[in-house]
Design an enzyme around this catalytic site. Structure first.
Site, PDB file in Angstrom:
ATOM      1  N   GLY A 221      75.974 107.111  52.980  1.00  0.00           N
ATOM      2  CA  GLY A 221      75.169 105.978  53.422  1.00  0.00           C
ATOM      3  C   GLY A 221      73.944 106.459  54.183  1.00  0.00           C
ATOM      4  N   SER A 222      73.420 105.595  55.005  1.00  0.00           N
ATOM      5  CA  SER A 222      72.156 105.900  55.689  1.00  0.00           C
ATOM      6  C   SER A 222      72.362 106.888  56.832  1.00  0.00           C
ATOM      7  CB  SER A 222      71.557 104.605  56.239  1.00  0.00           C
ATOM      8  OG  SER A 222      72.419 104.085  57.229  1.00  0.00           O
ATOM      9  N   SER A 223      71.286 107.554  57.201  1.00  0.00           N
ATOM     10  CA  SER A 223      71.355 108.490  58.327  1.00  0.00           C
ATOM     11  C   SER A 223      71.635 107.740  59.628  1.00  0.00           C
ATOM     12  CB  SER A 223      70.054 109.269  58.449  1.00  0.00           C
ATOM     13  OG  SER A 223      69.938 110.122  57.349  1.00  0.00           O
ATOM     14  N   ARG A 224      71.140 106.519  59.714  1.00  0.00           N
ATOM     15  CA  ARG A 224      71.374 105.729  60.934  1.00  0.00           C
ATOM     16  C   ARG A 224      72.874 105.555  61.157  1.00  0.00           C
ATOM     17  NH1 ARG A 224      72.511 100.977  62.429  1.00  0.00           N
ATOM     18  NH2 ARG A 224      72.764 100.291  60.278  1.00  0.00           N
ATOM     19  N   THR A 225      73.595 105.066  60.130  1.00  0.00           N
ATOM     20  CA  THR A 225      75.038 104.858  60.287  1.00  0.00           C
ATOM     21  C   THR A 225      75.760 106.200  60.430  1.00  0.00           C
ATOM     22  OG1 THR A 225      74.808 102.943  58.841  1.00  0.00           O
ATOM     23  CG2 THR A 225      77.038 103.697  59.273  1.00  0.00           C
ATOM     24  N   GLY A 226      75.338 107.180  59.639  1.00  0.00           N
ATOM     25  CA  GLY A 226      75.983 108.504  59.703  1.00  0.00           C
ATOM     26  C   GLY A 226      75.881 109.099  61.105  1.00  0.00           C
ATOM     27  N   GLU A 244      77.229 112.195  53.946  1.00  0.00           N
ATOM     28  CA  GLU A 244      76.209 112.329  52.896  1.00  0.00           C
ATOM     29  C   GLU A 244      75.176 111.246  53.201  1.00  0.00           C
ATOM     30  OE1 GLU A 244      77.024 114.900  51.231  1.00  0.00           O
ATOM     31  OE2 GLU A 244      79.146 114.887  51.742  1.00  0.00           O
ATOM     32  N   CYS A 278      69.212 108.324  46.937  1.00  0.00           N
ATOM     33  CA  CYS A 278      68.968 109.185  48.093  1.00  0.00           C
ATOM     34  C   CYS A 278      68.068 110.358  47.727  1.00  0.00           C
ATOM     35  CB  CYS A 278      70.283 109.679  48.655  1.00  0.00           C
ATOM     36  SG  CYS A 278      71.301 110.503  47.432  1.00  0.00           S
TER      37      CYS A 278
HETATM   38  N1  LIG Z   1      73.386 111.766  50.387  1.00  0.00           N
HETATM   39  C1  LIG Z   1      74.005 110.970  49.537  1.00  0.00           C
HETATM   40  O1  LIG Z   1      74.877 111.400  48.793  1.00  0.00           O
HETATM   41  C2  LIG Z   1      73.638 109.516  49.446  1.00  0.00           C
HETATM   42  C3  LIG Z   1      73.976 108.833  48.283  1.00  0.00           C
HETATM   43  C4  LIG Z   1      73.674 107.474  48.189  1.00  0.00           C
HETATM   44  C5  LIG Z   1      73.045 106.812  49.228  1.00  0.00           C
HETATM   45  N2  LIG Z   1      72.715 107.515  50.341  1.00  0.00           N
HETATM   46  C6  LIG Z   1      71.989 106.833  51.410  1.00  0.00           C
HETATM   47  O2  LIG Z   1      72.614 105.593  51.683  1.00  0.00           O
HETATM   48  C7  LIG Z   1      71.660 104.642  52.144  1.00  0.00           C
HETATM   49  C8  LIG Z   1      71.804 103.359  51.375  1.00  0.00           C
HETATM   50  O3  LIG Z   1      73.112 102.863  51.520  1.00  0.00           O
HETATM   51  P1  LIG Z   1      73.554 101.723  52.549  1.00  0.00           P
HETATM   52  O4  LIG Z   1      72.358 100.947  52.974  1.00  0.00           O
HETATM   53  O5  LIG Z   1      74.695 101.037  51.941  1.00  0.00           O
HETATM   54  O6  LIG Z   1      74.022 102.582  53.806  1.00  0.00           O
HETATM   55  P2  LIG Z   1      74.647 102.046  55.183  1.00  0.00           P
HETATM   56  O7  LIG Z   1      74.625 103.189  56.124  1.00  0.00           O
HETATM   57  O8  LIG Z   1      73.998 100.787  55.612  1.00  0.00           O
HETATM   58  O9  LIG Z   1      76.150 101.647  54.797  1.00  0.00           O
HETATM   59  C9  LIG Z   1      77.066 102.604  54.302  1.00  0.00           C
HETATM   60  C10 LIG Z   1      78.470 102.162  54.678  1.00  0.00           C
HETATM   61  O10 LIG Z   1      78.665 102.213  56.093  1.00  0.00           O
HETATM   62  C11 LIG Z   1      79.124 100.947  56.568  1.00  0.00           C
HETATM   63  N3  LIG Z   1      78.609 100.745  57.924  1.00  0.00           N
HETATM   64  C12 LIG Z   1      77.392 100.261  58.280  1.00  0.00           C
HETATM   65  N4  LIG Z   1      77.257 100.303  59.629  1.00  0.00           N
HETATM   66  C13 LIG Z   1      78.413 100.812  60.121  1.00  0.00           C
HETATM   67  C14 LIG Z   1      78.888 101.125  61.442  1.00  0.00           C
HETATM   68  N5  LIG Z   1      78.150 100.897  62.526  1.00  0.00           N
HETATM   69  N6  LIG Z   1      80.120 101.683  61.583  1.00  0.00           N
HETATM   70  C15 LIG Z   1      80.867 101.927  60.486  1.00  0.00           C
HETATM   71  N7  LIG Z   1      80.479 101.638  59.225  1.00  0.00           N
HETATM   72  C16 LIG Z   1      79.266 101.101  59.043  1.00  0.00           C
HETATM   73  C17 LIG Z   1      78.608  99.954  55.551  1.00  0.00           C
HETATM   74  O11 LIG Z   1      79.344  98.757  55.608  1.00  0.00           O
HETATM   75  C18 LIG Z   1      78.767 100.728  54.258  1.00  0.00           C
HETATM   76  O12 LIG Z   1      80.093 100.696  53.785  1.00  0.00           O
HETATM   77  C19 LIG Z   1      70.316 105.313  51.956  1.00  0.00           C
HETATM   78  O13 LIG Z   1      69.901 105.828  53.194  1.00  0.00           O
HETATM   79  C20 LIG Z   1      70.607 106.458  50.997  1.00  0.00           C
HETATM   80  O14 LIG Z   1      69.721 107.532  51.085  1.00  0.00           O
HETATM   81  C21 LIG Z   1      73.006 108.838  50.484  1.00  0.00           C
HETATM   82  O1  LIG Z   2      71.744 108.041  45.663  1.00  0.00           O
HETATM   83  C1  LIG Z   2      72.051 109.167  45.789  1.00  0.00           C
HETATM   84  C2  LIG Z   2      72.335 110.220  44.794  1.00  0.00           C
HETATM   85  C3  LIG Z   2      72.549 109.823  43.399  1.00  0.00           C
HETATM   86  C4  LIG Z   2      72.608 110.933  42.384  1.00  0.00           C
HETATM   87  N1  LIG Z   2      73.395 112.043  42.849  1.00  0.00           N
HETATM   88  C5  LIG Z   2      74.584 112.338  42.327  1.00  0.00           C
HETATM   89  O2  LIG Z   2      75.130 111.643  41.492  1.00  0.00           O
HETATM   90  C6  LIG Z   2      75.236 113.605  42.842  1.00  0.00           C
HETATM   91  C7  LIG Z   2      76.376 114.084  42.007  1.00  0.00           C
HETATM   92  C8  LIG Z   2      77.693 113.502  42.414  1.00  0.00           C
HETATM   93  O3  LIG Z   2      77.821 112.982  43.536  1.00  0.00           O
HETATM   94  O4  LIG Z   2      78.617 113.618  41.610  1.00  0.00           O
HETATM   95  C9  LIG Z   2      71.227 111.423  42.010  1.00  0.00           C
HETATM   96  O5  LIG Z   2      70.862 112.554  42.382  1.00  0.00           O
HETATM   97  O6  LIG Z   2      70.511 110.711  41.310  1.00  0.00           O
END
Ligand SMILES: NC(=O)c1ccc[n+]([C@@H]2O[C@H](COP(=O)([O-])OP(=O)(O)OC[C@H]3O[C@@H](n4cnc5c(N)ncnc54)[C@H](O)[C@@H]3O)[C@@H](O)[C@H]2O)c1
Ligand SMILES: O=CCC[C@H](NC(=O)CCC(=O)O)C(=O)O
Length: 487
Positions: A221-226, A244, A278
């Protein structure tokens, strides 16, 4: 509505009300209530109760369940792809590739488990040195909305394979895809309690992440939540946390011979999934001068003709909608702010209908914007920065706290080697689009993009811990005793 799957039973939620909407028509696709804290407790207890038996099953038995799950997904590709398209807005052709990735994850995870966390043994002195791996126990998986099937699946499959039990909390924006996925696990014969589905938003997430009964959390998910989760897990070395997160990914363009190939690669990097990957290129670094002007003119022309439309429209669009009207409004606002701070619209991002989350691709030249914010704008808005000199391009590419993906388009191997040496990211591509990373490779970033626990092929590493042992069938005295000890 029975929306949670706990201890092998579907049951209604007792928490806040939830709805998922088609981002284009605003039709209600799913509704229910999130899991309450008491339901989170019940699910954790069910997973704990199922753990020892699941972990004690043979690897072949667990593989059998995974393979039946893959077969179920395959047989339901159309239904799942439709649900993904409806809930996220992504075009059907792309949603179908997401289901394929989910199916493919099973074989890849089995291979990776065997290679990275299987069993090894060999002689060491008069004993046998043995390396085996054990599951952590009960782990939570939090998924994002942009790949509601594939990305949680990338944690769940290797976690179950290693013998963990899982509490799956999908994004509150994509509950329907999660529900369909869990139905396939049930059809595959997964025992009760091994996988539990807890629908819900932030509240459910907070209750689950803070639960004393979990042994780890795998988050995409997002860096903020992470970052919030990382702070919450501080001082808990007993729990495994895999993060991630997002990126502010740079793509440098050098003066290449094939302008159209560069333009196509930029489009695939910046605008696939309506910019909601992402790995999408957020910052395009283009040389100053006539060649750079020509490249940008062609890019604007091609991006301006990209077909944008509803997920099931024919002929098929390249870009669907963004996830919600709220996300569309935030992106439009971000564009307005950049323009107010001195950016130039090479191609303005637009929202043709106020009641649909469809956005057209946007390209802004932000070179003149002072103190550019290092943030991920998760949508089809590409920021162009003009550079003088390749070293400056590399410095600009690295001017981010994130470190997920970075790319170079160049005809020069020497330049790629220079870029590779200095780039700071978990994915570094040369003459290839930034998006579409392979599941057969590790996937993860550094800096604000992750906590050094790469997923995809390396997910096996965070799903199990190594146990090293020295073993001997009999207990015997060594040939030579340590000085000072007599028997
Ligand atoms: N690096 C990667 O593999 C990867 C892949 C896909 C998406 N992303 C990132 O994810 C983001 C988009 O996804 P999103 O908007 O669903 O992310 P998000 O962080 O808003 O939500 C992700 C999950 O966390 C939960 N959540 C939100 N706030 C929370 C809290 N305070 N405590 C516990 N859980 C909480 C949400 O309900 C959701 O299930 C983008 O920043 C994107 O770059 C990263
Ligand atoms: O939104 C984020 C990444 C999507 C995608 N990455 C992968 O699918 C990584 C491989 C895996 O997790 O199995 C992309 O790069 O498009």
């Amino acid at each position: 509505m029975n929306t949670h799957y706990i201890a092998g039973q579907w049951q209604p939620g007792q928490g806040e009300s939830l709805q998922s909407l088609d981002p284009v028509s605003q039709a209600v696709l799913w509704q229910g209530q999130g899991a309450s804290a008491a339901q989170v407790d019940a699910a954790v207890a069910a997973a704990r109760g199922a753990f020892s038996q699941w972990a004690a099953r043979s690897l072949d038995e667990r593989i059998g369940v995974l393979e039946r799950f893959a077969a179920c997904l395959k047989s339901r590709t159309d239904e799942l792809a439709r649900a993904i398209g409806e809930e996220t807005g992504k075009p059907l052709w792309e949603a179908a590739t997401e289901v394929n990735s989910m199916v493919g994850k099973v074989a890849i995870s089995i291979q990776s488990y065997r290679e990275r966390t299987g069993e090894k043994s060999g002689p060491l002195g008069d004993a046998t040195a043995v390396l085996r791996h054990k599951p952590h126990g009960v782990v939570a998986v939090f998924g994002p909305y942009n790949f509601p099937g594939h990305l949680p699946n990338g944690h769940i499959v290797p976690a179950l394979l290693a013998g963990n039990c899982v509490l799956f909390k999908p994004s509150e924006l994509t509950p329907k895809v999660a529900e369909l996925t869990v139905k396939c696990w049930i059809e595959a014969g997964l025992p009760a309690g091994v996988l539990n589905l807890l629908q819900g938003g932030r509240e459910t997430g907070v209750a689950l992440a803070g639960h004393c009964g979990i042994d780890g959390l795998f988050f995409t998910g997002s860096s903020r939540t992470g970052n919030l989760l990382h702070a919450q897990f501080a001082g808990r070395p007993d729990k495994i946390l895999a993060l991630e997160m997002g990126g502010n990914n740079p793509l440098i363009v050098d003066q290449v011979a094939d302008v159209d190939a560069a333009v196509y690669t930029i489009v695939q990097s910046a605008f696939i999934s309506a910019g909601q990957r992402c790995t999408c290129a957020r910052r395009l670094l283009v040389p100053t001068g006539e060649w750079g002007d020509t490249l940008l003119a062609r890019l604007v022309q091609v991006a301006g003709q990209i077909r944008v439309g509803r997920f099931d429209e024919q002929p098929a669009p390249f870009m669907g909608s963004v996830i919600s009207l709220q996300a569309a409004a935030q992106l439009m606002q971000a564009q307005a702010e950049l323009l107010a701070r001195g950016a130039t619209a090479l191609l303005a991002m637009t929202q043709p209908q106020a009641d649909a989350a469809l956005l057209t691709p946007g390209i802004l030249d932000v070179t003149a914007v002072g103190e550019r914010a290092d943030e991920e704008l998760f949508g089809p808005l590409l920021q162009v920065i003009r550079y003088d000199g390749f070293e400056n391009a590399i410095a600009e590419a690295n001017a981010t706290a994130y470190g997920l993906a970075a790319g170079l388009l160049s005809d020069s191997r020497a330049r790629f080697e220079q870029f590779w040496l200095h780039s700071r990211a978990g994915i570094v591509n040369w003459n290839k689009q930034l998006t579409g990373a392979a599941s057969s490779a590790p996937f993860g970033g550094i800096g604000a993009s992750g906590n050094h626990r790469a997923s995809a092929y390396y997910a096996a590493d965070y799903c199990a811990y190594p146990v090293a042992g020295l073993e001997s069938e009999s207990l015997t005295l060594p040939a030579t005793l340590t000085p000072g000890v007599t028997l």
